[in-house]
Design a protein around this motif. Structure first.
Motif, mmCIF file in Angstrom:
data_model
loop_
_atom_site.group_PDB
_atom_site.id
_atom_site.type_symbol
_atom_site.label_atom_id
_atom_site.label_comp_id
_atom_site.label_asym_id
_atom_site.label_seq_id
_atom_site.Cartn_x
_atom_site.Cartn_y
_atom_site.Cartn_z
ATOM 1 N N LYS A 93 15.785 -30.526 -25.514
ATOM 2 C CA LYS A 93 16.598 -30.775 -26.698
ATOM 3 C C LYS A 93 17.020 -29.447 -27.328
ATOM 4 O O LYS A 93 16.261 -28.476 -27.343
ATOM 5 C CB LYS A 93 15.768 -31.588 -27.697
ATOM 6 N N SER A 94 18.247 -29.424 -27.855
ATOM 7 C CA SER A 94 18.728 -28.253 -28.593
ATOM 8 C C SER A 94 19.625 -28.724 -29.723
ATOM 9 O O SER A 94 19.883 -29.922 -29.871
ATOM 10 C CB SER A 94 19.509 -27.315 -27.660
ATOM 11 N N GLU A 97 19.872 -27.916 -10.892
ATOM 12 C CA GLU A 97 21.138 -27.815 -11.622
ATOM 13 C C GLU A 97 20.979 -28.352 -13.047
ATOM 14 O O GLU A 97 20.280 -29.338 -13.276
ATOM 15 C CB GLU A 97 22.221 -28.613 -10.888
ATOM 16 N N ASN A 98 21.635 -27.697 -13.997
ATOM 17 C CA ASN A 98 21.604 -28.113 -15.404
ATOM 18 C C ASN A 98 22.912 -28.800 -15.791
ATOM 19 O O ASN A 98 24.000 -28.366 -15.381
ATOM 20 C CB ASN A 98 21.388 -26.912 -16.327
ATOM 21 N N THR A 99 22.801 -29.844 -16.605
ATOM 22 C CA THR A 99 23.969 -30.582 -17.095
ATOM 23 C C THR A 99 23.809 -30.781 -18.586
ATOM 24 O O THR A 99 22.749 -31.203 -19.053
ATOM 25 C CB THR A 99 24.078 -31.953 -16.403
ATOM 26 N N HIS A 100 24.868 -30.482 -19.342
ATOM 27 C CA HIS A 100 24.823 -30.719 -20.790
ATOM 28 C C HIS A 100 25.149 -32.175 -21.085
ATOM 29 O O HIS A 100 26.023 -32.783 -20.456
ATOM 30 C CB HIS A 100 25.816 -29.828 -21.524
ATOM 31 N N THR A 140 18.005 -31.190 -16.534
ATOM 32 C CA THR A 140 17.752 -30.455 -15.293
ATOM 33 C C THR A 140 17.342 -31.432 -14.209
ATOM 34 O O THR A 140 16.398 -32.210 -14.392
ATOM 35 C CB THR A 140 16.645 -29.404 -15.482
ATOM 36 N N ILE A 172 14.329 -32.789 -19.469
ATOM 37 C CA ILE A 172 15.369 -32.866 -20.496
ATOM 38 C C ILE A 172 14.902 -32.050 -21.702
ATOM 39 O O ILE A 172 13.842 -32.335 -22.283
ATOM 40 C CB ILE A 172 15.648 -34.315 -20.922
ATOM 41 N N TYR A 217 21.492 -31.925 -25.327
ATOM 42 C CA TYR A 217 20.399 -31.910 -24.358
ATOM 43 C C TYR A 217 20.825 -31.191 -23.088
ATOM 44 O O TYR A 217 21.983 -31.280 -22.669
ATOM 45 C CB TYR A 217 19.983 -33.345 -23.992
ATOM 46 N N THR A 218 19.871 -30.489 -22.497
ATOM 47 C CA THR A 218 20.080 -29.906 -21.173
ATOM 48 C C THR A 218 19.274 -30.718 -20.179
ATOM 49 O O THR A 218 18.046 -30.801 -20.275
ATOM 50 C CB THR A 218 19.637 -28.433 -21.129
#
Length: 380
Positions: A211-212, A224-227, A219, A209, A216-217
């Motif tokens: 942080k931005s 696969e990535n999930t917002h 993985t 996970i 969060y992204t």
């Protein structure tokens, strides 16, 4: 005779009430690490839909409950050690002696090993303080990742929908409620919640996970990535056993108790989410708490009473797919008989002799709970 109870959840306060009924003159002390206010913990996973604030979830403030039940309340105190031989305990509020001690310590949320700088921000909701923090964090959020497709994960996923928040549910199992439901019933639950907006990412784990500024992204193990704006963990509970271990008590998955609720020390009992009944069952549900508390109150008041667990179907609080489940015991042999249509699933687990040993009722079939429960065998 002094009975000291450590804890202030449903198990502890239910025992207080039952003990006061059984012995109006009993000397009762309750020590709790928090305020001790009485609320129903199962309500936490569907409180959003019902519009409950943390304050409105409190049914009875601790001080009022203690006054009503004539209890010595020691709030905001942590118990450090229990001397099982000397029948004494040490705490941040001082040292106390007891005649009988009841450990109603509850359980902690399980933390998954996840990499990334966002992993520390993953939240769990295990008490009223957690729920208050959760409510604040949800403000303005639209996407929540839920880790765990078990009972609590499904309840939170459905509850968040009612607050107009989209959820993506992750689980290592390839279907929701895999430990409680047969495959066809799981598929029905999955489809009903998906129709309402829940996204499922099953058969995978969350690995990382990050942080931005935008959230969060997440993985997962497939890459696969999930917002997500927020990540909620609901992967299960682990009974609190550390205090029992340091006191020299027998511990398995939980604090092991016999048919009277006694631990390996005859003057120490355990009740609720932290207890392991007969070395077989850890039962983090309300009905077993009620049953055990009634019997234990009799025992503590001088009338030894075996704890009996009748069939106790569990209602899953997913209003978009009502469900009632009473899984067969591990020792039961038999097969599922399943009838299903677009309105519901009726799954009955029957033994070779045709006896009903378990059930899972979803959708319209959940209305048959009252008719079928008397046919189920007792647990103990």
């Amino acid at each position: 005779m002094n009975t000291t109870i450590i804890g202030s959840g449903v198990a502890a306060w239910t025992l207080v009430r039952e003990l006061r009924k059984a012995d109006p003159e009993a000397e009762i002390r309750l020590i709790t690490a928090d305020s001790g206010d009485f609320y129903s913990k199962p309500m936490l996973s569907n409180a959003l839909a019902s519009g409950k604030t943390p304050e409105s979830l409190v049914m009875t403030p601790a001080a009022k409950f203690a006054e009503q039940q004539k209890v010595e309340l020691i709030a905001n105190a942590t118990v450090h050690t229990v001397d099982a031989v000397g029948r004494k305990l040490t705490s941040t509020a001082g040292d106390f002696s007891y005649d009988n001690l009841v450990l109603a310590l509850g359980a902690d949320t399980i933390k998954l090993p996840i990499e990334g700088d966002g992993a520390a921000d993953v939240i769990s909701v295990n008490d009223l303080t957690d729920y208050a923090a959760f409510r604040k964090l949800l403000d303005g959020k639209k996407e929540v990742a839920v880790l765990g497709a078990g009972l609590i994960g499904c309840e939170f996923a459905n509850d968040l929908l009612k607050a107009d928040i989209h959820t993506t549910v992750f689980d290592l199992a390839d279907r929701p409620l895999a430990r409680l439901l047969p495959e066809q019933a799981s598929a029905f639950m999955q489809a009903k919640l998906a129709d309402k907006g829940v996204s499922w990412k099953l058969g995978r784990t969350v690995a990382n996970i990050v942080k931005s500024e935008t959230g969060y992204t997440v993985t997962d193990s497939t890459g696969e990535n999930t917002h997500a704006d927020l990540v909620l963990s609901a992967v299960g509970l682990r009974p609190r056993t550390d205090l029992a271990k340091t006191a020299g008590l027998t511990v398995g998955r939980g604090i092991v108790v016999n048919g009277l609720g006694q631990t390996s020390n005859e003057h120490i009992y355990s009740l609720g989410d932290c207890a392991e009944y007969l070395g077989k069952f850890v039962l983090p549900y309300i009905m077993p708490v009620m049953q055990a508390a009634r019997a234990m109150a009799q025992t503590l008041s001088g009338k030894p009473t075996e704890i009996k667990f009748p069939a106790m179907p569990v209602s899953i609080k997913t209003p978009d797919c009502p469900a009632v489940v009473n899984p067969p015991l591990p020792e039961h042999e038999g097969e599922w008989e399943i009838t299903a249509d677009e309105l519901g699933v009726k799954a009955l687990f029957k033994g070779k002799d045709g006896a009903l040993l378990g059930m899972a009722l979803l959708g319209e079939a959940s209305k048959e709970r009252q008719a079928l429960t008397p046919q189920l065998p007792a647990m103990i």
